[in-house]
Design an enzyme around this catalytic site. Structure first.
Site, PDB file in Angstrom:
ATOM      1  N   ARG A  34      71.191  61.877  18.955  1.00 17.57           N
ATOM      2  CA  ARG A  34      71.154  61.769  20.385  1.00 17.57           C
ATOM      3  C   ARG A  34      71.369  63.692  20.705  1.00 17.57           C
ATOM      4  NH1 ARG A  34      76.188  63.194  21.693  1.00 17.57           N
ATOM      5  NH2 ARG A  34      77.827  61.945  20.431  1.00 17.57           N
ATOM      6  N   GLY A  72      72.188  56.729  25.632  1.00 10.17           N
ATOM      7  CA  GLY A  72      72.576  56.578  27.198  1.00 10.17           C
ATOM      8  C   GLY A  72      73.880  57.223  27.589  1.00 10.17           C
ATOM      9  N   CYS A 128      82.832  66.401  23.474  1.00  8.91           N
ATOM     10  CA  CYS A 128      81.675  67.138  23.943  1.00  8.91           C
ATOM     11  C   CYS A 128      81.559  68.678  23.603  1.00  8.91           C
ATOM     12  CB  CYS A 128      81.410  67.053  25.745  1.00  8.91           C
ATOM     13  SG  CYS A 128      81.200  65.455  25.952  1.00  8.91           S
TER      14      CYS A 128
END
Length: 227
Positions: free
Chosen positions: A70, A160, A178
């Protein structure tokens, strides 16, 4: 063709099993394969996006660290968190036009904002930092939802969104969430919402479906790439 995605309840499932199944479904899907939203809850796991810096995993303790394909950096999944994977063909989502990556991300984020609003919680976007952040009180700026996607060249998506509902947030302190050192994370319970996980899972799925059923036309159509 724009059709309502199927909702697939996968229960509590190890992350690697979901990851392998997402890729297998996307590899095998054809023109008639239904779009699906997979609702799942994971045992504790850290996942790394493509190009993520492993140094952002500060002290993993006994939590597995799983590389993925991802976008984005490192994040944490665990009990009490809504995770919804979007296995969708973007070419189907708007008759006569392709739903571009930027618009796809916008709709996912708006579905989270709409879900929070149902519990009288406010959330907002941050430019260049996909996800949703608390806006009020002592937790202003804390991240409550994370986003990471894979969009293949044929327009098919997987991975997602995750929304923190009622969870042990401690493992977030063992990473730079993150990729941001010191980024605070929060869940809906801490923000003052009393909601069961299954209730929020269902509501977020329905908000996602509603957004894709009425995707706004006034968004800029940006580069077609994974965020």
């Amino acid at each position: 063709m724009s059709t309502r995605p199927e909702i697939v309840w996968r229960g509590i499932e190890p992350y690697q099993a979901s990851f392998d199944a997402m890729r297998a479904y996307t590899d095998a899907r054809g023109a008639q394969s239904p779009d699906q939203l997979w609702i799942v809850e994971h045992p504790p796991v850290y996942t790394l996006g493509l190009g993520a810096d492993r140094a952002h995993v500060l002290t993993p303790h006994n939590i597995d660290v799983v590389p993925t394909d991802r976008g984005g950096e490192v994040t944490f999944h665990g009990p009490g968190q809504v995770v919804i994977y979007l296995l969708m063909d973007l070419r189907r989502q708007r008759p006569g036009a392709r739903l571009f990556a930027r618009e796809f991300v916008h709709n996912i984020e708006q579905a989270v904002i709409d879900t929070l609003a149902a519990y009288n919680l406010a959330g907002e976007r941050k430019q260049g930092a996909p996800g949703i952040y608390a806006t009020d009180g002592p937790w202003q700026g804390a991240k409550v939802a994370a986003l990471g996607l894979k969009i293949r060249g044929n327009g098919c998506t997987y991975h997602g969104v995750s929304l923190n509902v009622d969870m042990d947030l401690t493992p977030f302190s063992w990473i730079n969430p993150c990729g941001y050192a010191g980024l605070a994370t929060v869940d809906m319970k801490t923000l003052g919402a009393s909601a069961g996980l299954a209730e929020v899972q269902t509501l977020l799925a329905e908000k996602l479906i509603a957004r894709f059923a009425g995707a706004p036309d006034d968004l800029a159509n940006g580069a077609d790439a994974a965020p």
